[in-house]
Design a protein around this motif. Structure first.
Motif, PDB file in Angstrom:
ATOM      1  N   TYR A  14     -31.345  53.650 -11.935  1.00  0.00           N
ATOM      2  CA  TYR A  14     -30.508  54.634 -12.630  1.00  0.00           C
ATOM      3  C   TYR A  14     -31.066  56.037 -12.470  1.00  0.00           C
ATOM      4  O   TYR A  14     -30.838  56.900 -13.302  1.00  0.00           O
ATOM      5  CB  TYR A  14     -30.366  54.299 -14.119  1.00  0.00           C
TER       6      TYR A  14
ATOM      7  N   SER B 125     -24.996  56.128 -15.396  1.00  0.00           N
ATOM      8  CA  SER B 125     -25.685  57.336 -15.840  1.00  0.00           C
ATOM      9  C   SER B 125     -27.181  57.051 -15.841  1.00  0.00           C
ATOM     10  O   SER B 125     -27.608  55.901 -15.916  1.00  0.00           O
ATOM     11  CB  SER B 125     -25.244  57.699 -17.241  1.00  0.00           C
ATOM     12  N   ALA B 126     -27.972  58.110 -15.720  1.00  0.00           N
ATOM     13  CA  ALA B 126     -29.426  57.911 -15.671  1.00  0.00           C
ATOM     14  C   ALA B 126     -29.891  57.143 -16.894  1.00  0.00           C
ATOM     15  O   ALA B 126     -29.407  57.352 -17.999  1.00  0.00           O
ATOM     16  CB  ALA B 126     -30.116  59.259 -15.589  1.00  0.00           C
ATOM     17  N   HIS B 127     -30.816  56.247 -16.653  1.00  0.00           N
ATOM     18  CA  HIS B 127     -31.365  55.382 -17.683  1.00  0.00           C
ATOM     19  C   HIS B 127     -31.883  56.200 -18.863  1.00  0.00           C
ATOM     20  O   HIS B 127     -31.649  55.894 -20.021  1.00  0.00           O
ATOM     21  CB  HIS B 127     -32.506  54.596 -17.032  1.00  0.00           C
TER      22      HIS B 127
ATOM     23  N   LEU C  23     -29.762  53.035  -7.390  1.00  0.00           N
ATOM     24  CA  LEU C  23     -28.733  52.377  -8.208  1.00  0.00           C
ATOM     25  C   LEU C  23     -29.349  51.516  -9.310  1.00  0.00           C
ATOM     26  O   LEU C  23     -28.878  51.510 -10.440  1.00  0.00           O
ATOM     27  CB  LEU C  23     -27.819  51.520  -7.329  1.00  0.00           C
TER      28      LEU C  23
ATOM     29  N   LEU D  53     -25.824  47.641 -19.310  1.00  0.00           N
ATOM     30  CA  LEU D  53     -25.913  47.904 -17.873  1.00  0.00           C
ATOM     31  C   LEU D  53     -26.204  46.604 -17.129  1.00  0.00           C
ATOM     32  O   LEU D  53     -27.064  45.830 -17.554  1.00  0.00           O
ATOM     33  CB  LEU D  53     -27.048  48.893 -17.587  1.00  0.00           C
TER      34      LEU D  53
ATOM     35  N   GLU E  30     -29.321  44.927 -19.102  1.00  0.00           N
ATOM     36  CA  GLU E  30     -30.155  45.767 -19.951  1.00  0.00           C
ATOM     37  C   GLU E  30     -29.183  46.345 -20.961  1.00  0.00           C
ATOM     38  O   GLU E  30     -28.211  47.002 -20.570  1.00  0.00           O
ATOM     39  CB  GLU E  30     -30.708  46.933 -19.128  1.00  0.00           C
TER      40      GLU E  30
ATOM     41  N   VAL F 185     -22.484  54.249  -9.479  1.00  0.00           N
ATOM     42  CA  VAL F 185     -23.722  54.697 -10.108  1.00  0.00           C
ATOM     43  C   VAL F 185     -23.572  54.839 -11.622  1.00  0.00           C
ATOM     44  O   VAL F 185     -22.640  55.458 -12.102  1.00  0.00           O
ATOM     45  CB  VAL F 185     -24.143  56.059  -9.515  1.00  0.00           C
TER      46      VAL F 185
ATOM     47  N   ARG G 271     -27.280  45.586 -13.381  1.00  0.00           N
ATOM     48  CA  ARG G 271     -27.690  45.930 -12.014  1.00  0.00           C
ATOM     49  C   ARG G 271     -27.097  47.256 -11.551  1.00  0.00           C
ATOM     50  O   ARG G 271     -26.470  47.348 -10.487  1.00  0.00           O
ATOM     51  CB  ARG G 271     -27.295  44.825 -11.030  1.00  0.00           C
ATOM     52  N   GLY G 272     -27.232  48.277 -12.373  1.00  0.00           N
ATOM     53  CA  GLY G 272     -26.814  49.612 -11.965  1.00  0.00           C
ATOM     54  C   GLY G 272     -25.399  49.975 -12.360  1.00  0.00           C
ATOM     55  O   GLY G 272     -24.950  51.080 -12.067  1.00  0.00           O
ATOM     56  N   GLN G 273     -24.676  49.056 -13.005  1.00  0.00           N
ATOM     57  CA  GLN G 273     -23.307  49.365 -13.396  1.00  0.00           C
ATOM     58  C   GLN G 273     -23.156  49.268 -14.905  1.00  0.00           C
ATOM     59  O   GLN G 273     -23.734  48.370 -15.532  1.00  0.00           O
ATOM     60  CB  GLN G 273     -22.336  48.388 -12.732  1.00  0.00           C
TER      61      GLN G 273
END
Lengths: 197, 103
Positions: free
Chosen positions: A165, B22-24, A162, B91, B77, B20, B93-95
């Motif tokens: 990412y 999206s991928a960084h 999480l 973002l 971020e 989750v 903490r992952g959201q």
């Protein structure tokens, strides 16, 4: 009192386990890195040690333990406790980065954060019980306490996925554990060969 | 003991998954050629003026990636278009807490 060679070797092993922490602490205390920059290295070191600690048991069920596996098995406790110490360091870096307790509490409802807390507390129990006195006091319950390492591993994986990412790095780290446990499980289900007299 | 604990852990962990992001590495900002990018100091000044506390700015693909604390006190971020300095995605903490239309 003279120390046995085994005791000296174990002490050297502890020193070896402490080595990755030294550049992290040096960087943060000299201001070369922020605590936030060290969250990932400290967490990843904890995961690697956790996997190493959890891997050797099922490995010994799959293959006949030779010299290397016996050496590794004798250091399982040290690896597990070190994994928890790096998790503690990871938490300390997080606390320094967040600066205040209310700021930390504000983040608890976030899935990337509460999964980390659950993983930490699940690791805390086996870490506290990783000594001879606890082993004697808990008797058969000791093994149950050690099994909290499994939910700890699972929540660590989710926490990592999480916050990073991305799931691939975490899955790569835990893949050997899943593989070895799967093989050990399949082996345990296979009927043992019975030879006729 | 082993199985129920594992099942319980899997069930609880599954609750964490819907959030989750999206991928960084998927974040793109359509920044265009680097020659057209504004400098990082301009972005820092803009964000500081809006009440952000900047920890670090770096280049990530065609974005400026900013590690900062928002005026609300959230550690984030954030990705900015380096040509326009427009906010693309934030973002926490992952959201994903902000996503610009079309991204």
């Amino acid at each position: 009192m003279a120390q046995s060679p085994l005791f000296r070797r174990v002490r050297w092993f502890w020193l070896l386990l402490a080595l990755p922490a030294l550049p992290m602490l040096y960087a943060v205390f000299t201001g070369r890195a922020d605590a936030a920059d060290l969250l990932h290295p400290s967490g990843e070191t904890s995961v690697r040690l956790m996997v190493l600690a959890m891997l050797v048991g099922p490995l010994c069920r799959i293959v006949r333990p030779g010299r290397i596996l016996r050496w590794w098995m004798a250091r399982r406790r040290a690896l597990g406790v070190a994994a928890f110490c790096y998790a503690l360091l990871h938490l300390a870096f997080y606390a320094v980065d967040m600066e205040t307790l209310p700021a930390m509490l504000d983040e608890v409802p976030l899935p990337g954060i509460w999964t980390g807390w659950v993983a930490f507390f699940a690791m805390l129990l086996p870490a506290l019980a990783s000594n001879d006195a606890a082993m004697r006091a808990l008797r058969r319950g000791w093994k149950r306490v050690q099994q909290f390492a499994y939910p700890a591993a699972l929540f660590t994986l989710v926490h990592w996925g999480l916050l990073y990412y991305e799931w691939v790095p975490g899955l790569i780290h835990f893949a050997p554990l899943a593989l070895v446990h799967s093989v050990a499980f399949i082996r345990s289900r296979q009927p043992r060969k019975v030879f006729a007299a | 003991m082993k199985l129920p604990l594992s099942v319980l852990a899997l069930s609880v962990a599954a609750f964490a998954l819907p959030g989750v992001a999206s991928a960084h590495g998927d974040v793109t900002c359509h920044g265009g050629p680097k020659a057209g990018w504004k400098n990082q100091e301009t972005l820092k000044a803009q964000l500081t003026g809006e009440g952000w506390k900047i920890r670090k700015v770096e280049v990530s693909k065609d974005c400026y990636e900013v590690y900062a604390t928002t005026p609300e006190g959230h550690k984030v971020e954030a990705f900015f278009n380096p040509a326009s300095l427009a906010k693309v995605i934030v973002l926490r903490r992952g959201q994903v807490i902000y996503r610009a239309p079309g991204h």
